[in-house]
Design a protein around this motif. Sequence first.
Motif, PDB file in Angstrom:
ATOM      1  N   SER A 140       0.822  -1.211   0.000  1.00  8.19           N
ATOM      2  CA  SER A 140       0.000   0.000   0.000  1.00  8.19           C
ATOM      3  C   SER A 140       0.857   1.262   0.000  1.00  8.19           C
ATOM      4  CB  SER A 140      -0.943  -0.002   1.209  1.00  8.19           C
ATOM      5  OG  SER A 140      -2.000  -0.924   1.014  1.00  8.19           O
ATOM      6  N   ASP A 144       0.646   4.201  -2.702  1.00 11.92           N
ATOM      7  CA  ASP A 144       0.597   5.631  -2.386  1.00 11.92           C
ATOM      8  C   ASP A 144       1.614   6.415  -3.224  1.00 11.92           C
ATOM      9  OD1 ASP A 144      -1.340   5.331  -0.419  1.00 11.92           O
ATOM     10  OD2 ASP A 144       0.081   5.273   1.234  1.00 11.92           O
ATOM     11  N   SER A 222      -2.080  -4.599  -3.255  1.00  7.54           N
ATOM     12  CA  SER A 222      -2.675  -3.354  -2.778  1.00  7.54           C
ATOM     13  C   SER A 222      -3.826  -2.983  -3.702  1.00  7.54           C
ATOM     14  CB  SER A 222      -1.639  -2.226  -2.723  1.00  7.54           C
ATOM     15  OG  SER A 222      -1.061  -2.014  -4.006  1.00  7.54           O
ATOM     16  N   MET A 224      -6.476   0.665  -4.279  1.00 13.27           N
ATOM     17  CA  MET A 224      -6.881   1.992  -3.812  1.00 13.27           C
ATOM     18  C   MET A 224      -7.611   2.714  -4.936  1.00 13.27           C
ATOM     19  SD  MET A 224      -4.507   5.119  -2.297  1.00 13.27           S
ATOM     20  CE  MET A 224      -3.275   4.914  -3.560  1.00 13.27           C
ATOM     21  N   ASP A 329      -9.970   2.691   0.450  1.00 14.25           N
ATOM     22  CA  ASP A 329      -8.786   2.450   1.259  1.00 14.25           C
ATOM     23  C   ASP A 329      -8.787   1.009   1.735  1.00 14.25           C
ATOM     24  OD1 ASP A 329      -7.624   5.203   1.525  1.00 14.25           O
ATOM     25  OD2 ASP A 329      -9.569   5.608   2.445  1.00 14.25           O
ATOM     26  N   ASN A 342      -3.574   2.942   3.495  1.00 12.34           N
ATOM     27  CA  ASN A 342      -3.330   3.997   2.505  1.00 12.34           C
ATOM     28  C   ASN A 342      -3.168   5.341   3.207  1.00 12.34           C
ATOM     29  OD1 ASN A 342      -5.617   2.030   1.138  1.00 12.34           O
ATOM     30  ND2 ASN A 342      -3.901   2.495  -0.197  1.00 12.34           N
TER      31      ASN A 342
END
Length: 351
Positions: A140, A144, A222, A224, A329, A342
């Motif tokens: 994550s 980001d 991950s 997002m 998230d 996140n």
Amino acid sequence: MNERVERLQKKMQEEGLGACVISDHSAVEYFIGRRFSCGERLIALIVTTEGLPKLVLNELFPLAPQTDFELVRYNDTEDGVQIVSRFLNGKVGIDKFWSAGFLIRLMALRPDLEMVDGNLVDRIRSVKDPVEQARMRQASLNNDKVMTRVRELIQTGKSEKQLEQEINAAFRELADSDPSFETIVAFAENCADPHAVPSDKILEEGMSVIVDMGCKFEGYCSDMTRTYFIGKNTMEDVYDTVLRANLAGIAAVKPGVRFCDIDRACRQVIEEAGYGSYFIHRTGHGIGLSVHEPFDVSAVDEIVVEEGMCFSIEPGIYLPGVGGVRIEDLVLVTKDGCEVLNHDPKDQPVL
């Protein structure tokens, strides 16, 4: 003996299962640390209540003998299902991903067996150990980092397909990873499709942008989603509602609550704002070695949340012909709440 296998064997004894048949590639990897892609050919990891697991694998796929599981070989002239049947007795948990063709054949060969849903495997996998948690955090953090680049890449004159390709290249550059799933990029009215496929649509001033993306770190995924606006935010009320729903869902996460309670926390915010009929999917999903794992954060899932579980919180509002907003998230359940994996900001949607 593999600690994960031992946990499964203990659960099997508690539930009265004589064996579990596991075929999902990520579940096989979870238990024995190796991943296979066998296409239409049978693969089955058989776990019984005692002793080493048995991996039934076609000879076409090279693998040296192992110490932590027994390798059982077959070839294309043999019936793999018949070989699997030799190791089964009593009540058997069947992987939900096992081909119906294999299962129906097994049922015909062994009518004495009691076939049940092998969801014990899901329960074991849903609780991440410290090593898994560390990998999820890093995946994550890498996501980001790439999302920071995405803000720079979002420019008028580009198509959805072009931006998708640039995001995928950024994953390889900044995260040393390919995407963990097909990157979603949508502009304007295309944002009303939760699973939009990037098109040739060109980004113009005043449009909204949804980016749903993820990468991997040492096998762990991950995921997002962020929504942006180019210039004036014409959906400020919608964005505010989705953000409040996202935060309400995160605040509801702790051990002992049910997944349906978390879904309700998000959905209630959206319903009270008058957009209830436009929130058309579940609130979230489990994640780990696969980007979608059990369990669902949904209105119908009454599974109780446990410390160590990891899943998404991703409410959305989708207005046909107009556009949409989704904010996602990942959360990791802690002793008394959750850790949001996140750190990318959600309060700066206007670019």
